[in-house]
Design a protein around this motif. Structure first.
Motif, mmCIF file in Angstrom:
data_model
loop_
_atom_site.group_PDB
_atom_site.id
_atom_site.type_symbol
_atom_site.label_atom_id
_atom_site.label_comp_id
_atom_site.label_asym_id
_atom_site.label_seq_id
_atom_site.Cartn_x
_atom_site.Cartn_y
_atom_site.Cartn_z
ATOM 1 N N ASN A 265 9.644 -29.373 37.729
ATOM 2 C CA ASN A 265 8.449 -30.098 38.177
ATOM 3 C C ASN A 265 8.082 -31.215 37.205
ATOM 4 N N ASN B 147 8.299 -35.202 38.035
ATOM 5 C CA ASN B 147 7.101 -36.036 37.896
ATOM 6 C C ASN B 147 7.389 -37.225 36.980
ATOM 7 N N GLN C 25 9.475 -39.629 38.861
ATOM 8 C CA GLN C 25 8.723 -40.301 39.936
ATOM 9 C C GLN C 25 7.710 -41.300 39.386
ATOM 10 N N LYS D 26 0.223 -39.447 44.736
ATOM 11 C CA LYS D 26 1.385 -39.989 45.458
ATOM 12 C C LYS D 26 1.075 -40.111 46.939
ATOM 13 N N GLY E 47 3.057 -29.070 42.240
ATOM 14 C CA GLY E 47 4.025 -28.886 41.152
ATOM 15 C C GLY E 47 3.380 -28.385 39.867
HETATM 16 MG MG LIG Z 1 5.184 -33.127 41.165
#
Ligand SMILES: [Mg+2]
Ligand SMILES: Nc1ncnc2c1ncn2[C@@H]1O[C@H](COP(=O)(O)OP(=O)(O)O)[C@@H](O)[C@H]1O
Length: 322
Positions: free
Chosen positions: A210, A214, A217, A266, A275
């Motif tokens: 996770n 992250n 991302q 997001k 997450g």
């Molecule tokens: Mg996440």
């Protein structure tokens, strides 16, 4: 009407009048409470739906992994046989050509063979074929590993504690996120020397996954993710896994809410906001904590602190995480 009654009635009216604001307030509060509990129910329903969805995805992943395993098995074994056959065939062609060279046969025949082997690009094929087969075998190996990792991740029996090597878990997780991260970030490993940790490694892998996802991302262009591991600064009884990105960082407002279930910045469909809450829960089950350092424009660090051997005796309300 008696004088007494009038007075009494007026008194009651005054009392009622005086109480009205309180009553209205209580009514408002009751309304707000029922609104809040309605919202709570909606949130809980949503969470239930999400966790059911996650469980379904886990089951799907296990099924898909199983389905992929079978064809991968025979493709891999066929590739091995093919490599043997191809080596034999290429050797045979070389031997035949050598035979022809040794024979005092007609000049035309030799010229024809030379022309044919050139047209068929025999030389190129002889060097390229083994390379292609080697690459394919590597690919199959990779798929096999990913399938195995997926199976491990979708395992349903939770929290089986055992002594484990966190680095092994990190490598496995990095393997899973490889494709996801490779265009976004360069990974730097600063692995220290870690003792075995008494943990549920599959669960911790999910935490690492996770945090790594992250970090990836958060990065728009080619960024860097550093993974540092070491024994705790103040205590030999703790280890820390620090995952640092040089992404955009977080504002204080975002930073304050990241462990809220369903909090996400997001776009819909991209983030579930689950997450980090899930990760925190897992780390808390290990009697550990998650520390965050984030500066807008500089980057973010997630530090996962874990006791080498969690003490489960004091299983009352712990307040880890922040
Ligand atoms: Mg996440
Ligand atoms: N490395 C990071 N850099 C910047 N923001 C982050 C980072 N990690 C988490 N966040 C913030 O925390 C939020 C919650 O994360 P998470 O619980 O994993 O849910 P999701 O990833 O689905 O949004 C993210 O939407 C993002 O705003």
């Amino acid at each position: 009407m008696h004088q007494f009654d009038v007075l009494q009635r007026r008194e009651l009216e005054y009392a009622l009048y005086a109480d009205t604001p309180d009553l209205l307030l209580a009514l408002d509060q009751a309304r707000a409470q029922s609104q809040a509990s309605r919202e709570q129910v909606t949130t809980l329903e949503g969470r239930l739906l999400q966790s059911e969805k996650l469980a379904a995805i886990g089951q799907l992943a296990a099924g898909v992994a199983h389905e992929i395993n079978n064809p991968i098995g025979y493709v891999g074994s066929n590739l091995n046989t093919l490599q043997e056959y191809v080596t034999n065939l290429l050797q045979l062609v070389q031997q035949l050509l050598a035979c022809l060279d040794g024979e005092p046969g007609s000049k035309e025949a030799r010229a024809k063979v030379a022309q044919l082997t050139e047209a068929a690009e025999l030389e190129f094929i002889s060097t390229d074929l083994p390379v292609l087969l080697g690459e394919s075998q590597e690919g199959i190996q990779r798929v096999r590993r990913t399938v195995q990792d997926l199976k491990d991740f979708s395992r349903t029996e939770p929290f089986q504690f055992a002594w484990a090597d966190l680095h092994q878990g990190l490598e496995k997780t990095l393997n899973i996120v490889h494709y996801e991260l490779k265009h976004r970030a360069h990974i730097v490993r600063n692995f220290g020397v870690l003792p075995p940790v008494f943990c549920s490694l599959n669960q911790l892998n999910q935490v690492f996954l996770n945090i790594l996802l992250n970090a990836g991302q958060a990065m728009e262009a080619q960024g860097e993710i550093q993974i540092t591991t070491r024994v705790g600064d103040d205590s030999d009884d703790w280890v820390v896994v620090e995952i640092t990105d040089n992404g955009p960082g977080m504002t204080d407002e975002v930073r304050a809410r990241i462990f809220e279930p369903f909090f996400t910045t997001k776009p819909a469909g991209e983030g579930t906001g689950l997450g980090l809450p899930i990760s925190l829960r897992i780390v808390e089950q290990h009697k550990g904590r998650i520390e965050i350092r984030s500066t807008p424009g500089v980057g973010t660090s997630f530090l996962v602190w874990l006791p080498i051997q969690p003490d489960f005796r004091s299983d009352s309300g712990d307040d880890h995480g922040q």
